[in-house]
Design a protein around this motif. Structure first.
Motif: not given
Length: 150
Positions: A29-30, A58-60, A63-66
């Motif tokens: 969606a983003y 953004h998928r990564i 799932a990780k930093y954000l």
């Protein structure tokens, strides 16, 4: 063709959609808010080109930093550069917990109206503010203070 309140609302809704997609950590969606050939510059200087790269990065990130973050956004202004192009300037930040009172990034979105009538982000630039450096420069060179802050 003049811009209308509907155009302003449509542009604002694109930004609100980005915030909502971030809230849900929905990379698809983003990414859908961007044109196929959009450019995206992060506050650390990473340059992405194309909806696919924006979506997959953004998928990564989600799932990780954000992971677990929300996106705060404040629109400072919208300028239409014609009937099908808008520049949105705002402040933003990702956060966990309570929404920050002061947002640390300055963001510029360039949106275009596609032939379908859908507004999408064609370019995004995210810059980390340095409030201490800004305050020092304003104190030592008051002419640098933007007129909106005087």
């Amino acid at each position: 063709m003049a811009t209308t309140q509907d155009d302003q609302r449509a542009v604002t809704e694109v930004i609100a959609g980005l915030v909502d997609a971030w809230r849900r950590h929905d990379a698809d969606a983003y990414g859908a808010a961007f044109t196929q050939d959009a450019t995206y510059v992060t506050f650390v200087g990473t340059y992405y080109r194309g909806r696919h790269d924006i979506t997959e990065s953004h998928r990564i990130l989600f799932a990780k930093y954000l992971k677990g973050t929300q996106l705060a956004d404040e629109i400072l202004g919208i300028r239409f550069l014609g009937p099908d192009t808008a520049v949105v300037t705002g402040r933003g930040d990702s956060y966990k917990g309570a929404r920050p009172k002061k947002l640390t990034k300055v963001q510029t979105y360039t949106l275009i109206r596609e032939p379908s009538g859908q507004w999408r982000v064609a370019a995004f630039q995210n810059t980390k503010r340095k409030p201490l450096m800004e305050a020092i420069s304003f104190k030592t060179a008051p002419g640098l203070i933007p007129s909106a802050q005087r």
